[in-house]
Design an enzyme around this catalytic site. Structure first.
Site, PDB file in Angstrom:
ATOM      1  CG  HIS A  17      78.996 -30.838   6.166  1.00  0.00           C
ATOM      2  ND1 HIS A  17      77.957 -29.935   6.164  1.00  0.00           N
ATOM      3  CD2 HIS A  17      79.683 -30.584   5.016  1.00  0.00           C
ATOM      4  CE1 HIS A  17      78.019 -29.179   5.086  1.00  0.00           C
ATOM      5  NE2 HIS A  17      79.071 -29.558   4.364  1.00  0.00           N
ATOM      6  CG  LEU A  20      83.960 -38.083   0.304  1.00  0.00           C
ATOM      7  CD1 LEU A  20      83.426 -39.507   0.372  1.00  0.00           C
ATOM      8  CD2 LEU A  20      85.285 -37.970   1.049  1.00  0.00           C
ATOM      9  NE  ARG A  21      84.421 -30.560  -4.696  1.00  0.00           N
ATOM     10  CZ  ARG A  21      83.771 -29.797  -3.806  1.00  0.00           C
ATOM     11  NH1 ARG A  21      82.634 -30.221  -3.254  1.00  0.00           N
ATOM     12  NH2 ARG A  21      84.224 -28.613  -3.481  1.00  0.00           N
ATOM     13  CG  ASN A  45      78.429 -29.688  -2.980  1.00  0.00           C
ATOM     14  OD1 ASN A  45      78.856 -30.735  -2.496  1.00  0.00           O
ATOM     15  ND2 ASN A  45      79.038 -28.529  -2.795  1.00  0.00           N
ATOM     16  CG  HIS A 147      74.937 -23.457   2.659  1.00  0.00           C
ATOM     17  ND1 HIS A 147      76.255 -23.763   2.501  1.00  0.00           N
ATOM     18  CD2 HIS A 147      74.850 -22.098   2.675  1.00  0.00           C
ATOM     19  CE1 HIS A 147      76.962 -22.637   2.417  1.00  0.00           C
ATOM     20  NE2 HIS A 147      76.131 -21.608   2.514  1.00  0.00           N
ATOM     21  CG  HIS A 185      78.636 -25.197   6.971  1.00  0.00           C
ATOM     22  ND1 HIS A 185      77.645 -24.264   6.806  1.00  0.00           N
ATOM     23  CD2 HIS A 185      78.662 -25.913   5.826  1.00  0.00           C
ATOM     24  CE1 HIS A 185      77.099 -24.417   5.604  1.00  0.00           C
ATOM     25  NE2 HIS A 185      77.707 -25.411   4.993  1.00  0.00           N
ATOM     26  CG  LEU A 230      81.154 -19.200   0.768  1.00  0.00           C
ATOM     27  CD1 LEU A 230      80.560 -19.272  -0.629  1.00  0.00           C
ATOM     28  CD2 LEU A 230      80.893 -17.819   1.389  1.00  0.00           C
ATOM     29  CG  ASP A 258      81.826 -27.407   4.661  1.00  0.00           C
ATOM     30  OD1 ASP A 258      81.468 -28.170   3.749  1.00  0.00           O
ATOM     31  OD2 ASP A 258      81.708 -26.167   4.596  1.00  0.00           O
ATOM     32  CG  HIS A 262      87.598 -25.993  -3.793  1.00  0.00           C
ATOM     33  ND1 HIS A 262      86.689 -25.805  -4.806  1.00  0.00           N
ATOM     34  CD2 HIS A 262      86.889 -25.995  -2.651  1.00  0.00           C
ATOM     35  CE1 HIS A 262      85.474 -25.689  -4.297  1.00  0.00           C
ATOM     36  NE2 HIS A 262      85.563 -25.799  -2.985  1.00  0.00           N
ATOM     37  CB  ALA A 274      83.878 -21.060  -0.991  1.00  0.00           C
TER      38      ALA A 274
HETATM   39  O1  DOR Z   1      83.277 -23.545   1.748  1.00  0.00           O
HETATM   40  C1  DOR Z   1      82.464 -24.330   1.313  1.00  0.00           C
HETATM   41  N1  DOR Z   1      82.804 -25.279   0.408  1.00  0.00           N
HETATM   42  N2  DOR Z   1      81.209 -24.228   1.724  1.00  0.00           N
HETATM   43  C2  DOR Z   1      80.234 -24.946   1.181  1.00  0.00           C
HETATM   44  O2  DOR Z   1      79.114 -24.764   1.571  1.00  0.00           O
HETATM   45  C3  DOR Z   1      80.515 -25.906   0.093  1.00  0.00           C
HETATM   46  C4  DOR Z   1      81.909 -26.321   0.085  1.00  0.00           C
HETATM   47  C5  DOR Z   1      82.306 -27.004  -1.225  1.00  0.00           C
HETATM   48  O3  DOR Z   1      81.551 -27.841  -1.696  1.00  0.00           O
HETATM   49  O4  DOR Z   1      83.384 -26.698  -1.744  1.00  0.00           O
HETATM   50 ZN    ZN Z   2      79.730 -28.386   2.869  1.00  0.00          ZN
END
Ligand code: DOR
Ligand code: ZN
Length: 355
Positions: A17, A20-21, A45, A147, A185, A230, A258, A262, A274
């Site tokens: 899990h 990488l964006r 995502n 999730h 997670h 999260l 996870d 950011h 998050a």
């Molecule tokens: O803290 C988190 N960041 N929880 C998630 O479920 C997604 C992740 C993110 O993509 O930044």
């Molecule tokens: Zn995640």
């Protein structure tokens, strides 16, 4: 008496899990992931999300292009293997699941309840209404990665995982008894015990932050945005139970960082994002957690075997060596265009390093 391990040679680990964006972010995240792991499950995502097999194939190509351009050891490049995931929406069709299976590229499908977390706006609004897709996944042997949090505004953030188990996940499991599911997670004793009560086709990933920290770390003495992820960190009793199951030797529980990149200014913000960024030093974080309960001998199975076993994949052939040598976690990494990325435990020292 605790044993004094100084060196640990283990099978090379995978991360089941990771985030990488996309685009420029990959120049930072891909080398970090490839230095730490062989296989990684790349979460879908993005903005917009990876909703189709064709999009997953194109995303994988962008990751591999970033890998080719990375200034890292050729051996690490050769062993890095990003695995793709589709983002489940209200509109994902059973046919899309069949194409995903046929592609050989898509490893799983991710369920984000709409609004649950970062970039989940396109997630599912009526989860139990997605039966036809779950049916197709069950038929094709494609795991559902979950999730697990409800999103109703009246449910306390600390109760959202437990409510998801009771109201949603238990119904999915009852209706689709052969659907493989990863509870991603997990953060509570409730989730750990729920997982234990299910068949072997239900597993769970556990992050380093949920093993090392609890909500006091996030909130006592001032809000620490780099501990905000999260599902949110819970109370210490939950942390303790997660450590117990992660180090129990039960193959249901395996590594999933996870790791979520950011940019620093988006976390150190009045409305902070998050996610904890742990990819570069994830193994040292997990070693620290396992050592805290004198269970370093359980790390290899958790990090390098049980995930592969769950996904029905071979265990990696190479090894890595963890040594008891202090490493200072950098304050930040350069990220995107002139921005920064602050890792989990920035500026602190870990007792373990990967050789
Ligand atoms: O803290 C988190 N960041 N929880 C998630 O479920 C997604 C992740 C993110 O993509 O930044
Ligand atoms: Zn995640």
């Amino acid at each position: 008496m605790p044993t004094l391990t100084q060196k640990l040679v283990i099978t090379a680990p995978d991360d089941w899990h990771i985030h990488l964006r996309d685009n420029e972010a990959l120049a930072t995240t891909v080398p970090h992931a490839a230095m730490s792991f062989h296989r990684v499950i790349c979460m879908p995502n993005l903005v917009p999300p990876i909703k189709t097999t064709l999009e997953a194939i194109a995303y994988r190509e962008r990751i591999l292009t970033a890998l080719a351009q990375a200034d890292i050891d050729e051996h690490k490049k050769a062993t890095f293997d990003p695995r793709m995931v589709l983002y489940l929406t209200d509109h994902t069709s059973a046919d899309e699941i069949a194409s995903a299976k046929a592609s050989g590229v898509v490893q799983a499908v991710k369920l984000y309840p709409a609004g649950a977390t970062t970039n989940s706006a396109d997630g599912v609004t009526n989860i139990l209404g997605r039966g036809a897709v779950f049916e197709a996944m069950q038929k094709h042997g494609i795991p559902l990665l979950v999730h697990g949090e409800v999103t109703h505004s009246d449910v306390d953030i600390f109760d959202r995982e437990k409510r998801f188990l009771d109201e949603i996940l238990s119904v999915i499991i009852k209706n689709f008894p052969n659907l493989k599911i990863v509870m991603e997670h997990i953060t509570t004793a409730d989730a750990a015990d729920f997982c234990l009560a299910q068949g072997q086709h239900i597993g769970a990933t556990i992050t380093p932050q949920h093993l090392l920290f609890n909500r006091n770390h996030l909130l006592v003495g001032g809000v620490k945005p780099h501990f905000y992820c999260l599902p949110i960190l819970k109370r210490a009793t939950h942390q303790k139970r997660l450590l117990e199951v992660a180090t129990s030797g039960n193959p249901k529980f395996f590594l999933g960082t996870d790791s979520a990149p950011h940019a620093t200014h988006t976390k150190e913000n009045a409305c902070g994002c998050a996610g904890c960024y742990s990819a570069p030093h994830a193994l040292a974080l997990y070693a620290t957690a396992f050592e805290s309960v004198d269970a370093l001998d359980k790390l290899e199975n958790f990090a390098s075997r049980f995930g592969a076993l769950f996904y029905g994949l071979p265990v990696n052939q190479n090894t890595i060596t963890l040594i008891k040598k202090e490493q200072l976690i950098p304050d930040n990494y350069p990220y995107l265009d002139g921005k920064h990325l602050t890792p989990l435990m920035a500026g602190q020292t870990l007792a373990w390093s990967v050789q």
